[in-house]
Design an enzyme around this catalytic site. Structure first.
Site, short mmCIF file in Angstrom:
data_model
loop_
_atom_site.label_atom_id
_atom_site.label_comp_id
_atom_site.label_asym_id
_atom_site.label_seq_id
_atom_site.Cartn_x
_atom_site.Cartn_y
_atom_site.Cartn_z
N LYS A 33 34.60 44.05 34.05
CA LYS A 33 33.42 43.63 34.34
C LYS A 33 33.82 42.48 35.21
O LYS A 33 32.91 42.43 36.26
CB LYS A 33 32.62 43.14 33.36
CG LYS A 33 32.99 41.76 32.48
CD LYS A 33 32.62 40.71 33.04
CE LYS A 33 33.28 39.52 32.11
NZ LYS A 33 32.95 38.17 32.73
N VAL A 81 39.30 29.04 36.73
CA VAL A 81 39.96 30.38 36.84
C VAL A 81 39.08 31.39 37.19
O VAL A 81 37.76 31.26 36.83
CB VAL A 81 40.59 30.58 35.52
CG1 VAL A 81 39.32 30.73 34.38
CG2 VAL A 81 41.41 31.74 35.41
#
Ligand SMILES: NC(=O)C1=CN([C@@H]2O[C@H](COP(=O)(O)OP(=O)(O)OC[C@H]3O[C@@H](n4cnc5c(N)ncnc54)[C@H](OP(=O)(O)O)[C@@H]3O)[C@@H](O)[C@H]2O)C=CC1
Ligand SMILES: O=C(CO)COP(=O)(O)O
Length: 340
Positions: free
Chosen positions: A188, A276
């Site tokens: 995703k 991140v």
């Protein structure tokens, strides 16, 4: 009430710590930064990730990995996928066979194409429970309601972790389909990069709906081929997380995509997010592995994101190449079922 260790004091580690602490558990948060430790223990703040949020007194920060591991039997990994192997190797000397690892990262390891639970199993040979679903840390830490999934091959362990996390604002379901849950959570992020690029190019709501739906098709087909269950992709860790990541401004993957769509270089986009962005490495891990396989289907969205990120392809050209592919049936399986 239990003692629980979380490795990684970033946004997700801190939000899980608060969730568990609000449920009455004693949480030890392992992190690497002395200043962050001081701020959490003395000022009850994680100044880098959630400066406004007063953290629970049930949370203690430590810089000592051995202490963190020895204290508890339940250890959450809340570090990015690129650090999972390093963390597993670092804790191996302190591990006993009573421990349970809860993996919360959403990604695929580059070069090995391993899921996080596979990396942990390979290094530590322990039961792993995976936590996934539509759970932006920024909302979880505020106690805004959501639902998530814990997946494990071992039902008892999944139920144990479900009990720890369940609250009035965090509803947790179990799912035995570890493969499907991990592929959904990882892929995703690639589709969220694409959704962000579409937003950066100022495309419309139709574009987003088409991308999310074809993205779901792409991730389901790949995940199913790898052994996941199709229905998992229609669940919280598939459709649920895909929707939130492709639409929310909390999503780092989507925001990174927006920057790329607006014309920023990779390094500039990274700088602007400064956290991140799992989808970038996952795109490389998935596509470089996929190219070597002999599957009878394509993953066109992943391919185009790969080309934009790593081959300097113009996003507008990538859109044309997606739109002008040869005509196809929407869903091959439906055509076969109806013998059309
Ligand atoms: N944020 C969210 O809403 C959600 C995130 N996730 C997943 O959780 C994972 C972590 O993401 P997130 O917390 O958001 O990322 P952040 O960028 O907010 O934080 C990452 C954290 O990992 C720490 N870290 C990195 N390498 C190591 C290491 N070797 N040892 C110890 N700590 C390390 C970093 O420490 P340092 O600060 O010292 O560099 C930092 O605290 C990702 O896979 C993400 O997809 C899943 C659900 C929700
Ligand atoms: O997985 C997430 C929410 O469920 C977080 O997504 P991002 O990493 O894109 O912020």
């Amino acid at each position: 009430m239990k003692k629980i260790t979380i490795i990684g004091g970033g946004s997700w580690g801190t939000a899980i710590a608060q969730l568990l602490a609000d449920n009455g558990h004693q949480v030890l948060l392992y992190l690497r930064d002395k200043k962050q430790k001081f701020n959490i223990n003395q000022r009850r703040r994680n100044a880098k990730y959630f400066p406004q949020k007063e953290l629970s007194k049930n949370i203690t920060a430590t810089l000592n990995l051995q202490e963190a591991v020895n204290l508890t039997e339940i250890i959450f990994f809340a570090v990015p996928t690129y650090a999972t192997r390093k963390v597993a190797q670092a804790i191996r000397p302190f591990i006993t066979d009573k421990k349970i690892i809860v993996s919360t990262a959403k990604g695929i390891e580059e070069d090995t194409f391993l899921r996080n639970s596979e990396i942990i199993k390979e290094v530590l040979d322990l039961p792993v429970v995976v936590l996934s679903g539509p759970t932006h840390a920024e909302e979880v830490i505020k106690g805004l309601p959501t639902a998530a999934v814990v997946a494990s091959l071992c039902q008892n362990k999944a139920v144990e972790v479900q009990d720890l996390l369940m609250s009035a604002s965090f509803r947790v379901y179990t799912n035995p389909d570890l493969v499907g849950v991990e592929f959904a959570g990882a892929i995703k992020n690639i589709i969220a990069l694409a959704a962000g690029i579409a937003d950066g190019l100022a495309y419309g709501d139709n574009t987003k709906a088409a991308l999310v739906t074809r993205g779901l098709h792409e991730m389901s087909r790949l995940g199913y081929t790898m052994g996941g269950k199709l229905l998992t992709f229609a669940g919280l860790t598939g459709m649920g997380d895909l929707v939130v990541t492709c639409t929310s401004m909390h999503s780092r993957n989507r925001r990174f995509g927006i920057k790329i769509g607006e014309g920023l270089e990779l390094s500039e986009a990274y700088k602007s997010i400064n956290q991140v962005v799992e989808g970038v490495r996952t795109t490389r891990a998935v596509y470089e592995w996929f190219k070597k396989q002999k599957f009878d289907f394509e993953i066109p969205i992943t391919r185009e994101i790969y080309n934009v990120l790593f081959n300097n392809k113009d996003p507008l050209q990538a859109v044309d190449d997606l739109m002008l592919r040869g005509p196809k049936h929407e869903i091959e399986e439906v055509v076969q079922d109806l013998d059309w």
